[in-house]
Structures are given as structure tokens and as C-alpha cells.
Write an enzyme that holds these catalytic residues in place. Structure first.
Site, PDB file in Angstrom:
ATOM      1  N   THR A 421       0.813  -1.213   0.000  1.00  0.00           N
ATOM      2  CA  THR A 421       0.000   0.000   0.000  1.00  0.00           C
ATOM      3  C   THR A 421       0.854   1.273   0.000  1.00  0.00           C
ATOM      4  O   THR A 421       2.071   1.227   0.144  1.00  0.00           O
ATOM      5  CB  THR A 421      -0.938   0.011   1.223  1.00  0.00           C
ATOM      6  OG1 THR A 421      -0.169  -0.243   2.402  1.00  0.00           O
ATOM      7  CG2 THR A 421      -1.993  -1.072   1.093  1.00  0.00           C
ATOM      8  N   ASP A 422       0.169   2.412  -0.132  1.00  0.00           N
ATOM      9  CA  ASP A 422       0.828   3.719  -0.205  1.00  0.00           C
ATOM     10  C   ASP A 422       0.814   4.431   1.139  1.00  0.00           C
ATOM     11  O   ASP A 422       0.838   5.665   1.199  1.00  0.00           O
ATOM     12  CB  ASP A 422       0.132   4.603  -1.249  1.00  0.00           C
ATOM     13  CG  ASP A 422       0.055   3.931  -2.603  1.00  0.00           C
ATOM     14  OD1 ASP A 422       1.058   3.333  -3.010  1.00  0.00           O
ATOM     15  OD2 ASP A 422      -1.008   3.983  -3.238  1.00  0.00           O
ATOM     16  N   SER A 447       1.233   8.688   5.053  1.00  0.00           N
ATOM     17  CA  SER A 447       0.668   8.690   3.711  1.00  0.00           C
ATOM     18  C   SER A 447       1.792   9.018   2.747  1.00  0.00           C
ATOM     19  O   SER A 447       2.407  10.085   2.846  1.00  0.00           O
ATOM     20  CB  SER A 447      -0.460   9.717   3.576  1.00  0.00           C
ATOM     21  OG  SER A 447      -0.868   9.828   2.227  1.00  0.00           O
ATOM     22  N   ARG A 448       2.084   8.093   1.845  1.00  0.00           N
ATOM     23  CA  ARG A 448       3.205   8.308   0.929  1.00  0.00           C
ATOM     24  C   ARG A 448       2.863   9.287  -0.189  1.00  0.00           C
ATOM     25  O   ARG A 448       3.710   9.610  -1.005  1.00  0.00           O
ATOM     26  CB  ARG A 448       3.669   6.965   0.356  1.00  0.00           C
ATOM     27  CG  ARG A 448       4.193   6.033   1.441  1.00  0.00           C
ATOM     28  CD  ARG A 448       4.873   4.787   0.892  1.00  0.00           C
ATOM     29  NE  ARG A 448       5.334   3.950   1.991  1.00  0.00           N
ATOM     30  CZ  ARG A 448       4.708   2.881   2.458  1.00  0.00           C
ATOM     31  NH1 ARG A 448       3.578   2.512   1.897  1.00  0.00           N
ATOM     32  NH2 ARG A 448       5.197   2.183   3.451  1.00  0.00           N
ATOM     33  N   VAL A 449       1.607   9.733  -0.221  1.00  0.00           N
ATOM     34  CA  VAL A 449       1.220  10.777  -1.174  1.00  0.00           C
ATOM     35  C   VAL A 449       1.369  12.147  -0.522  1.00  0.00           C
ATOM     36  O   VAL A 449       1.765  13.124  -1.153  1.00  0.00           O
ATOM     37  CB  VAL A 449      -0.218  10.550  -1.659  1.00  0.00           C
ATOM     38  CG1 VAL A 449      -0.683  11.715  -2.522  1.00  0.00           C
ATOM     39  CG2 VAL A 449      -0.315   9.253  -2.432  1.00  0.00           C
TER      40      VAL A 449
END
Length: 586
Positions: A421-422, A447-449
């Protein structure tokens, strides 16, 4: 030389029998012997079982094919037969067309017979040319999926009609993979993992059938995640923002609010042109009914489909449930729409797959899981994406849920899903018991965003939030060992406690983005005192949103439209907070 079985409604004479034998010898390229049997239920024609295939040119076979073709291709016509003035003519034309089609060419299908059956697994002999994952018809009403392709046999996972499968049951290949109905007809419905309605509201009018398994979009078919998928939970939208097309894991121990976070995210999509799919995997019936009740009460079922596989369902049904939900969501994604899909939860999904694999005698690995358990979830979650504009620009946002034991996120399944997951939202048991809801551990959540999935307004007021919360947690630990603290430390502890309180939120009460921005603006700019009484702060949380929405609609509209904080908007927010403080006598 091959030996086969010839079935007819009545005995053939020697000349016809020899002609039939020669015809099949030419067809198969070698000598054939046929053992003739009589089966009056065939009604007419011949049926030959040889070499793992069946050649069916019987009247019963043609009638069965006609029935299947009509039901598959004309369900909507048959449903409207009572009201549509031209329905009778349409049905007659359809029957003539299908009858001509099925009668013109004998059906040739993979054929086998069950050698062993039990515990939802059947071992079938024959079925030459059977493919992995092919849907198989077992007898009249049972269906299964080919899972193990052995040298002489095929191991089949039975999906439905298990009681009707026994030793000697006839098994036929369908030549297709398992598919589910998709389209606008599934919205607002509760379906099982086969896509069949279980809500008592009648059949589903599907636009088409879509296979459960499908390749994930290629890198070139995607575009960066840049649009926010607001959950309505201030603690998430401010610290671990989620973007449309992202895969964000919700992880935590049992009874820490994982499902509540996902349900709130669904409730918050009302009026935002986003469809939702909730997949219940191995949940209690009462739990699923409660979730559906919440969605119906909030009007969320108008844009939501629920795929339900309860704890009482078989392991194969629990195994295919998330793929069914993904196929339904994928249809809308490729139609250019935004979709949110929740998998609740993948821990039970992995357990169901482990049970299946052990019954299939696949080699067990760590914790008895098969070696491909990593691929089990990666091929599911990789299908979530934000498609390129050339493909319509649709998106599928995935919120998988994983349950941990004693907060151990380094266990086998949690680490597997975390790596796919991100980012993850970690719900802490201690925070939950302390009354922090949602119980998000900011230090372990990520959160990698990041800010790319936030509006500029939210990014501006929440930029230092994670750091401030982390400092507060650290200071809180040290404060337990010391009573002599300087004023700066005391101020940080007061501010952190009130910031934590602002982030607390009740279930099923998502906040609009302008209200979230206003809350954080009031705290970060010092409009709300760091030493404000906690009861007054709770009152502020309850009363201020209504004041902002009713008395300052222009400010709300500007935040919604510009998604940024201008001088005019900041002044309006300041006036709204001061108006509440004045009214509260603070």
C-alpha cells in the site's frame, strides 16, 4: 487407441455405431472404441465422452444450452415481459435466434467426473484442456473453480451447491472465468461474492459481466495521485491525507474503530460524485447488518454497493469476495468515475485462502500460509489506480483493513500489506482506551502521497500538525517523571491536549472540508486560547460548525471554491471564531 463412452436415447444399430466410431477416429487422429449405453433422458441425438471431453449433440443438451443462453442474454427482456407492449415479439425472435444457434453446432466441452469430494474441495479426473481459474459446472446446479492442475486430475474449489457434488458427479468446463454483473444496477444493492442479490429487492439489471481477475493498469496508463479523497475525519485529512487512486491501509487491533473509519469515509462521499463499494469478508451477519443500517440511515446506499461474505460462508466464497468488489469498482473506474472500495478485512481473507490452500494440499510456509499469499493481496490492491486522461481519468481508491494482534505490525500479513500500500493509518489500542477517537497513532501512520492529496487551504493550516502532535506525545511522557516544568513546556502540554481534543470526533459525523480548515485555523493561529477550558472547547466543537455554515456561508463557499486561504477568507474565519467566542461569553 482411446476408449470412450457413447450415450444415446435408444440403441444404435451396428452400421450407425460403426459410422460413429469411424467419425471420432478421424476427429481424434487415432483408433477409437466406444462403449454404448442407453439414457432415455437424453431425448434424442448422441453424446460421446472421450479423452477428457464431451461431444454433446443431444436434444437435452440443446434445450439446456437454449435455456442458459436465453437467461443470460435476455434477462431484461423477460423481466419486462409483463409491462412492455412488444415483449412477446421480442422474446419470440430471441428464442428463434438462440434455438437456431444452439442447434446448428454440437457442443464440445471439457468433461470429467468427480473422484473425491469433501470440505468444499473436489478432485476431478479428465477435463483435458482445463485452464487455471476456469469456472466449472458440477452436475446441474453446483459450480466451482479449477485451482490445481495436476497431471491426471484437477482440484476444484466448490463455490455453490456443495451438497450436490459427490463421487461420480459429471463436471463440465465452461471455457470462461468467474464473472460478476457490473454497472449501475448494483448501486444501492447488497450482493454475495458471486454478484447475486441477497437484499430481497429482486434481480439486478447488469450492464455487462466482468471477470473477477483482471490485470492491473500499466504504469503508462496511470497518472499521479493529486486529488484529495476526503474522509471527513479531521485527524486523517490533516495528518495522513488520502488521494483519489491511492491505497491506504487501515490497521490496528480488534475493536479499535477500523470499520468506523472506513464507514465514515463512505458517508463523507455524499454529493461528491464518488461511488463506493464496501466488501465485508468473514464478518458476523449482525456486524454487516449494522453497517448497512448506518449507510441506509445516512442515505449513503444511494451511491454504495455492499458485497457481503459473512463468517458462515465457505472459505472459497470469502476468498473471491474482495475480487468481486474490485471488479464492480473497476467497471466504474474505466467508465471515468471515481470509486472508493473498502476491503473489511484482508486478515480474514488471508485466513480463508490458507484454509483453501491446506485443503488443496499446497505446501505450507510461514504460519501455514502458502507461498503465494503475498501475491494474493498484491494482485488485488495493484488494480487501484488513478487512470490517465486518455483512459477517462477515473480512479479507484482502496482502503484495505488488516487486524493486528497486540499491536504487532511486524506480523506476516500486516507487513505484506504495508509493503503493497501507499501508507497506513495505525489505530492504537491505548489511545482508544484513553478516549481518543479516532485513535490514530500519528507516529506510526503515514501517507506516501502526503500534501499532494490535500487542498492548499488544508495544507497551510496543517503543515506543522504532525510535528506538534509528536512533540506533545514526547513531552507528555517526560511530564510524568517531573513536576517542575518551565512555562514553554507547560504551554506546549496545554496546546497539545487541546489540539488532540479538536481532532477527536464522533462516529458517523464527518466534517466538511471548510469546517476542518476553520478548526485548524482557529487552533494554529491562537484564536482559541491554549488554556481554554476543556468543556468550553467541547462546546466550541459542537456549536461552531453550525454557526460557520449558517452565518458565514460566503466564507464557506470561498473555501470550497478556491481551496486556498486568501486574506479575505482568513478575515472571515477570524470573525466567525470571534463571533462564537462572544456569544459563548468566553
Amino acid at each position: 487407441m482411446q476408449s470412450g463412452k457413447l450415450l444415446t436415447a435408444r440403441l444404435l444399430d451396428e452400421q450407425t455405431l460403426e459410422a460413429t466410431r469411424q467419425r471420432f477416429s478421424e476427429l481424434l487422429g487415432e483408433e477409437v472404441t466406444l462403449e454404448q449405453s442407453v439414457d432415455a433422458s437424453l431425448l434424442g441425438g448422441i453424446r460421446v465422452e472421450i479423452g477428457g471431453r464431451v461431444y454433446d449433440d443431444t436434444l437435452r443438451g440443446q434445450l439446456s444450452a437454449l435455456k442458459g443462453a436465453v437467461l443470460l442474454k435476455s434477462r431484461d427482456v423477460l423481466e419486462g415481459a409483463a409491462t412492455h407492449p412488444e415483449a412477446t415479439g421480442r422474446i419470440k425472435a430471441l428464442l428463434e435466434e438462440q434455438l437456431e444457434t444452439v442447434a446448428s453446432v454440437p457442443r464440445t466441452r471439457a468433461f470429467g467426473r468427480t473422484l473425491r469430494a469433501g470440505d468444499g474441495i473436489a478432485t476431478v479426473s479428465g477435463l483435458s484442456g482445463c485452464r487455471y481459474g476456469e469456472l466449472l459446472q458440477m452436475g446441474e446446479d453446483a459450480y466451482g473453480i479449477a485451482m490445481n492442475l495436476n497431471e491426471d486430475t484437477v482440484d476444484v474449489v466448490i463455490l455453490s451447491g456443495e451438497d450436490a457434488v459427490h463421487v461420480g458427479t459429471e463436471v463440465l468446463g465452461t471455457g470462461r472465468v468467474l464473472s460478476v454483473p457490473v454497472g449501475g444496477g448494483v448501486i444501492g444493492r447488497v450482493v454475495d461474492p458471486l454478484g447475486q442479490p441477497i437484499d430481497g429487492k429482486g434481480p439486478i439489471k447488469a450492464e455487462r459481466m466482468r471477470p473477477l481477475e483482471a490485470p492491473a493498469p500499466a504504469i503508462i496508463d496511470r497518472q499521479p495521485v493529486s486529488r484529495p479523497m476526503e474522509t471527513g475525519l479531521l485527524a486523517i485529512d490533516a495528518t495522513v491525507p488520502i488521494g483519489r487512486g491511492q491505497r491506504e491501509l487501515i490497521i490496528g487491533d480488534r475493536q479499535t474503530g477500523k470499520t468506523s473509519v472506513a464507514v465514515d469515509a463512505i458517508l463523507n462521499q455524499r454529493g461528491k460524485d464518488m461511488l463506493c463499494v464496501y466488501v465485508a469478508i468473514g464478518q458476523k451477519v449482525s456486524t454487516v447488518a449494522q453497517v448497512i443500517g448506518v449507510l441506509e440511515k445516512a442515505g449513503a446506499m444511494a451511491y454504495t454497493c455492499v458485497v457481503c461474505s459473512t463468517a458462515s460462508d465457505s472459505a472459497p466464497m470469502q476468498y473471491i469476495a474482495p475480487y468481486c468488489g474490485c471488479a464492480i469498482a473497476e467497471h466504474f473506474m474505466y467508465a471515468g468515475k471515481d470509486v472508493l472500495v473498502v476491503y473489511d478485512d484482508l486478515s480474514k481473507h488471508a485466513v480463508a485462502y490458507r484454509a483453501m490452500s491446506l485443503l488443496l494440499h499446497r505446501p505450507p510456509g510461514r504460519e501455514a500460509y502458502p507461498g503465494d499469499v503475498f501475491y494474493l493481496h498484491s494482485r488485488l490492491l495493484e488494480r487501484a489506480a488513478h487512470l490517465s486522461d486518455a483512459l477517462g481519468g477515473g480512479s479507484m481508491t482502496a482502503l484495505p483493513i488488516v487486524e493486528t494482534q497486540m499491536g504487532d505490525i511486524s506480523a506476516y500479513i500486516p507487513t505484506n500489506v504495508i509493503s503493497i500500500t501507499d501508507g497506513q493509518i495505525f489505530l492504537d489500542t491505548e489511545l482508544f482506551r484513553a478516549g481518543t477517537r479516532p485513535a490514530i497513532n500519528v507516529g506510526l501512520s503515514v501517507s506516501r502521497v502526503g500534501g499532494a492529496a490535500q487542498t492548499r487551504a488544508m495544507r497551510k493550516v496543517s503543515g506543522q500538525l504532525r510535528l506538534e502532535l509528536a512533540q506533545y506525545r514526547e513531552m507528555l511522557v517526560f511530564s510524568q517523571f517531573s513536576s517542575d516544568m518551565d512555562s514553554a513546556t507547560q504551554d506546549m502540554l496545554h496546546y497539545g491536549a487541546r489540539l488532540t481534543e479538536i481532532l477527536c470526533q464522533k462516529n458517523n459525523a464527518p466534517l466538511p472540508m471548510p469546517v476542518q480548515v476553520a478548526f485548524l485555523y482557529a487552533m494554529s493561529r491562537g484564536l482559541i486560547s491554549h488554556t481554554i477550558d476543556m468543556k468550553l472547547l467541547e462546546r466550541f466543537k459542537r456549536e461552531y460548525p453550525a454557526l460557520l455554515l449558517e452565518q458565514f456561508p460566503a466564507v464557506v463557499a470561498q473555501i470550497q471554491e478556491k481551496k486556498a486561504l486568501t486574506g479575505e477568507i482568513e478575515e472571515g474565519l477570524r470573525q466567525s471564531v470571534e463571533a462564537w467566542l462572544l456569544g459563548a461569553g468566553a
